[in-house]
Design an enzyme around this catalytic site. Sequence first.
Site, PDB file in Angstrom:
ATOM      1  N   CYS A 120     -76.887  21.497  29.025  1.00 46.53           N
ATOM      2  CA  CYS A 120     -75.896  22.332  28.349  1.00 46.53           C
ATOM      3  C   CYS A 120     -76.292  22.402  26.877  1.00 46.53           C
ATOM      4  O   CYS A 120     -76.048  21.479  26.108  1.00 46.53           O
ATOM      5  CB  CYS A 120     -74.493  21.735  28.509  1.00 46.53           C
ATOM      6  SG  CYS A 120     -73.220  22.748  27.732  1.00 46.53           S
ATOM      7  N   LEU A 121     -76.970  23.473  26.524  1.00 48.84           N
ATOM      8  CA  LEU A 121     -77.434  23.695  25.155  1.00 48.84           C
ATOM      9  C   LEU A 121     -77.285  25.180  24.868  1.00 48.84           C
ATOM     10  O   LEU A 121     -77.854  26.016  25.587  1.00 48.84           O
ATOM     11  CB  LEU A 121     -78.897  23.242  25.013  1.00 48.84           C
ATOM     12  CG  LEU A 121     -79.540  23.387  23.643  1.00 48.84           C
ATOM     13  CD1 LEU A 121     -78.815  22.562  22.590  1.00 48.84           C
ATOM     14  CD2 LEU A 121     -81.012  22.987  23.698  1.00 48.84           C
TER      15      LEU A 121
END
Length: 181
Positions: A120-121
Site C-alpha cells: 500500500c503505497l
Amino acid sequence: MAAMNGGYSDNTPAADPAGPPAKQNVAPAKTVDTQSVLKRLQSELMSLMMSGDPGISAFPEEDNIFNWKGTIHGSKETVFEGTEYKLSLSFPADYPFKPPKVKFETGCFHPNVDVFGNICLDILQDKWSSAYDVRTILLSIQSLLGEPNTSSPLNTQAAALWSNQEEYRKMVEKLYNKPAA
C-alpha cells in the site's frame, strides 16, 4: 423509413447545403508504442545501474524487460537494518502512464505490506506519475520500510506493534527469512 429530424434517415446525415457537418470531439484511440516503453525501461535500467544508490537494485528477469526482480536492503537505524527483501516488478504495456505492479517476494512484516506481498503505497496507485521511475519506486519502498503509514495499514498487527520498536524488531527477526541468492 420516413426522413426524420431534419433530413436524417437511417442514422445517416443528409447533405447539408451550409457545408460539411461539424467534427465531433472524439479522442483518438490510444495506441501502445511498445518500442518507446522498451526504450524507457532500458534507459531506466542504465540509470539505476549508474546511480550507485545504496541498498537498492533491480534487473530484468531473464529476457523479459517487462518483468524485473528487485532487491531492497533495510535502512540503517531502522528496525529493518540488516534485512534484504526481494521484489517483483511487472510493467504494463502502457508504462509509464500506468504504474508497475510491485510485490514483495520475501515475506515482510510491515504495516503497509500484506501477507501476499502487496504494497500500500500511494505512488503505486492513485498518486502515480509518469515522472517516476524504477529508482524512485525502489527508494520510496525502502523509505516506507522505516516510515510506514500506520493510518492506512494492510497489516493491522504490524501497525499496532509499530509504536513499540523493540518488540517490532523482535517480530521482524522472528518472521524474517533471508532470501536465497
